[in-house]
Enzyme design. Structure first.
Site, PDB file in Angstrom:
ATOM      1  N   SER A  13       8.430 -47.084   1.461  1.00 36.35           N
ATOM      2  CA  SER A  13       8.854 -46.029   2.374  1.00 36.35           C
ATOM      3  C   SER A  13       7.684 -45.270   2.973  1.00 36.35           C
ATOM      4  O   SER A  13       7.867 -44.486   3.908  1.00 36.35           O
ATOM      5  CB  SER A  13       9.782 -45.042   1.656  1.00 36.35           C
ATOM      6  OG  SER A  13       9.098 -44.380   0.617  1.00 36.35           O
TER       7      SER A  13
ATOM      8  N   LYS B  32      13.750 -36.148   0.657  1.00 34.63           N
ATOM      9  CA  LYS B  32      12.407 -36.141   1.232  1.00 34.63           C
ATOM     10  C   LYS B  32      12.260 -35.037   2.270  1.00 34.63           C
ATOM     11  O   LYS B  32      11.260 -34.303   2.281  1.00 34.63           O
ATOM     12  CB  LYS B  32      12.107 -37.506   1.849  1.00 34.63           C
ATOM     13  CG  LYS B  32      11.932 -38.611   0.821  1.00 34.63           C
ATOM     14  CD  LYS B  32      11.733 -39.971   1.470  1.00 34.63           C
ATOM     15  CE  LYS B  32      11.528 -41.047   0.417  1.00 34.63           C
ATOM     16  NZ  LYS B  32      11.370 -42.390   1.006  1.00 34.63           N
TER      17      LYS B  32
END
Length: 812
Positions: free
Chosen positions: A662, A705
């Site tokens: 990611s 996040k």
């Protein structure tokens, strides 16, 4: 669905949204009918129903899914419905094998008959324990026995009388001594003493010796017949006892046998019992220690509890006499070997372990025989020998009892070998998906014995229909747990949280366990506030309280940034530096945190060094992501020149493992910045993976996040420029907390979706990425133009360096 415009900030309405309570159509969940099904699980429930009805022994079922999905409850409910439509299974008992007590016999009885047989046998023993002693004490028995004994006495007495008369005629006496019989000569009616005998003339002594010897021979002949007469007497007494016992036993046992007419195994047991009772009638005549003499019996009627009668008892293994209607559904929560297949118990007697058929104890397979057995797969696989024993029972179609000690030959105690019980059961294992896949791959027998799987979904598409189903599901949870009803606004907030748990704004979670826990805590806060129903604010309070309880590590991470221990820039611009986002999973909580990623470049041989991999801190997926961005760079810029780059990438201040791809987009942005020598706006954080064509791909944990970077920025002070770049394919997953949504609505924070690397680098550097023109060249002042120029420069430097080394070699 609204079309998402990339490279433009999202509005607050695109960040997960909320539910209008007025559209739900009710005030509280009191008005809703409880849901008696599991929404979105049609595929799994269909598999369970099939397994419940297919008769083949190998069509056992593995129920797979995540914890909290309602797997266990749904499985039990579906099996219970199927079991109610089936006939009651047979009862099973163990009885003594009178021919070989080490091998008890298993007897099958029709449903409900096991307890009846046990009670009939106990009553039979009690009746005989009372009747047989009375029979043997009767006047008729005593008269017939005296007759036998007198017959023997008369024969013996007649023979001895005849011999005594012959002896007297010979002047010989037969004397009875403590040692037996003795023969002695008579003189004048008196026994001749040894001294007088020695004084007699030899001729007379010879006559006396002859008479004494003849009498002794005749006495010996009579005494030789005594054992035979005693044996004959004993045989006649035994015959009398048998005849008397037969009469008493037959009278009692015929009534018992009549109650089980047509059940051949039971009749055979009664016949074997009859034979043994007649042969061992003395067992019923043993005087109980402490018994009182006289006409008052001992104050007990439970004669079957006495040790001598254990041989006749019935050990009920499985009985349907409890009013059960239909097949059994047994859930064994501790599937040890003995709990599955049964065990044989022992008792200590005079320092020795002994056992008998009454100490055979059933296992879950016995109790579930004819029905369904539900086991937790993880528990089963962690118990020694349990998995192997279960497979053997399914494969052979019978339950054979053995112990782990016998299997390992660790004990030498004489034990029993009970008859195996025929098995007809549907075994259902419930476990995680990884266990199912591992068993399928590693155990060749598993696919043959467990041919069906019921895979419980984790999410269900969000729609008006599923919204209604979830509202009814919440009503069911409330009633089952005894909670306060939920107001419509509370249901709306619960549905929003369901989407949050699903990590998808277009889906609802099917994790009923998490929703139930949330409602239980919200009910607590509602009661604390004196509310009669669970409100939206109560659910918010429960969510916030749960986050706070699990927030110590998150707060320490934010504190490290605020105090400058962990270096994260949230304003300004830096070349080759970017904020990447990761998710930390600890226990039952997870949160996002920013990490600084940096890149350095120089002339080289085309190698991009992943420092995390070189130091063995990077996992294989992270390393794959770095290789992909190398492939993108090689195929995107200076494609006609050899790659003459050496670059290093690193997660700064990262001292643990790094896994996942990611951050590959962030790493590529840092690398492009370093090559183009263009600073990146540090107000942004980036998440997303990348492919070799420069497309930014979806990642997991996008909500955490974003919130991790937002909280870090909020603690330092929001500037209005800060934000997060996310893959456009992750927009549908956004279900952000209100603090982030409100900040976006007020223009204090930005969330910008991107679809390509070019879009991202343009936003981060403020410089167009640049497209190739008709001649195949990038604009000189674009990011791609500057990157290609730098790579071309590296290639030229490398070429000149190679020529110089070659010339120096020629000079030498």
């Amino acid at each position: 669905m609204t079309k998402i415009v990339t490279a433009e900030p999202l509005g607050a309405e695109a960040l997960g949204g909320d539910f209008d309570p007025d559209t739900l159509g009710f005030a509280t969940t009191k008005e809703l009918e409880p849901l008696d099904a599991w929404p979105g699980q049609d595929r799994a429930l269909g598999a369970i129903r099939m397994a419940a009805k297919v008769p083949h022994s190998t069509f056992n079922l593995f129920v797979l899914g995540n914890a909290g999905s309602g797997r266990h409850e749904a499985t039990r409910a579906e099996l219970a419905r199927a079991a109610a439509e089936r006939d009651n299974p047979n009862d099973w008992v163990y009885v003594n094998n009178f021919d070989d007590p080490r091998r008890p016999k298993a007897i099958r009885l029709s449903s409900g008959k096991a307890e009846e047989l046990r009670k009939v046998v106990e009553k039979l023993i009690d009746d005989l324990a009372n009747d047989l002693p009375a029979l043997f004490e009767s006047e008729d028995y005593q008269t017939r026995r005296r007759s036998v004994e007198e017959e023997f006495s008369k024969e013996q007495e007649a023979a001895m009388t005849e011999l005594a008369e012959k002896a007297r005629a010979r002047s010989v006496a037969i004397l009875r001594t403590p040692m037996g019989f003795a023969v002695a000569a008579l003189r004048d009616g008196e026994v001749l003493t040894p001294e007088a005998y020695r004084e007699l003339p030899p001729e007379e002594r010879e006559k006396i010796d002859e008479a004494v010897g003849k009498t002794e021979d005749e006495l010996e002949a009579i005494l030789k017949h005594v054992p035979k007469r005693v044996k004959d007497q004993r045989r006649k007494v035994e015959e009398l006892n048998v005849a008397m016992a037969e009469g008493g036993v037959d009278a009692a046992i015929s009534d018992a046998m009549a109650q089980f007419e047509g059940q051949d195994e039971v009749i055979a047991f009664f016949k074997a019992m009859r034979k043994d009772m007649i042969e061992n009638a003395e067992l019923f005549l043993i005087q109980e220690e402490g018994a009182r003499a006289g006409g008052f019996p001992v104050a007990t009627t439970k004669h079957y509890t006495k040790p001598q009668f254990q041989r006749y008892l019935v050990n009920v293994v499985v009985s349907q006499a409890d009013g059960q209607d239909g097949a059994p559904v047994v859930v064994e929560t501790l599937p040890t070997l003995s709990n599955l297949i049964g065990r044989i118990e022992y008792i200590s007697h005079q320092g020795t372990l002994v056992t008998n058929f009454t100490m055979i104890r059933p296992g879950a397979l016995h109790r579930a025989n004819g029905g369904y057995l539900v086991l937790d797969a993880r528990q089963l696989l962690t118990e020694p020998f349990a998995w192997d024993a279960l497979k053997r029972c399914i494969r052979t179609g019978e339950i054979k009892i053995f112990s782990a000690g016998e299997r390992l030959s660790l004990i030498s105690t004489v034990s029993l070998e009970p008859d195996p019980v025929p098995l007809s059961v549907r075994v259902v294992l419930v476990g995680e998906r990884i266990l199912y896949y591992l068993l399928t791959a590693l155990d060749p027998e598993f696919p043959r014995l467990f041919k069906l799987e019921a895979d419980f979904d984790d999410i269900v598409p969000r729609s008006p229909e599923t919204r209604e189903l979830f509202a009814r599901l919440s009503a069911s949870i409330v009633r089952r747990e005894g909670l306060s009803p939920i107001r419509a606004d509370g249901v709306g907030r619960l549905l929003l949280e369901s989407a949050r748990v699903a990590d998808d704004a277009e889906r609802f979670t099917l994790n009923i366990g998490k929703l139930s826990d949330l409602l239980c805590e919200a009910d607590h806060w509602a009661r604390e506030a004196g509310a009669e129903a669970i409100r939206e604010e109560d659910i918010e309070t429960a969510i916030a309280a749960a986050d706070r309880r699990a927030g110590r590590i998150r707060e320490l991470s934010e504190d490290a940034v605020a105090r400058g221990t962990l270096l994260i820039d949230m304003d300004g611009a830096r070349v080759g530096q970017i904020n990447a986002l990761s998710v930390i999973d600890l226990g039952g909580t997870r949160f996002g945190r920013p990490s600084r990623v940096t890149a350095r470049v120089r002339v080289g041989s085309g190698k991009v060094v992943d420092i995390e991999r070189e130091t063995e801190l990077g996992g294989p997926i992270h390393s794959k992501g770095v290789m992909i961005l190398s492939g993108y760079l090689a195929g995107h810029c200076a494609t006609e020149l050899p790659m003459s780059l050496w670059a290093s990438l690193v997660f700064e201040q990262s001292y643990g493992g790094v896994e996942g791809d990611s951050a590959s987009a962030a790493e590529l942005f840092a690398l492009l910045s370093a090559l183009a020598n263009l600073p990146i706006d540090q107000s942004f954080a980036v998440t997303g993976s990348v492919n070799q064509f420069g497309d930014v791909q979806a990642i997991g944990g996008v909500n955490e996040k974003i919130e991790g970077f937002f909280d870090t920025c909020a603690r330092a002070g929001l500037t209005g420029r800060q934000g997060v770049l996310i893959p456009v394919s992750n927009v549908k997953h956004l279900v952000l907390r209100d603090r982030v949504v409100n900040a976006v609505r007020e223009g204090k924070f930005r969330i910008i979706p991107i679809g390509t690397i070019d879009e991202g680098i343009s936003l981060l550097t403020g410089r167009p990425a640049g497209d190739r023109d008709s001649k195949g060249a990038f604009p000189e002042d674009s990011v791609n133009g500057l990157v290609e120029a730098r790579l071309t420069e590296f290639a030229e430097v490398r070429r000149r360096f190679g020529q110089k080394r070659g010339k120096e070699g020629e000079d030498e």
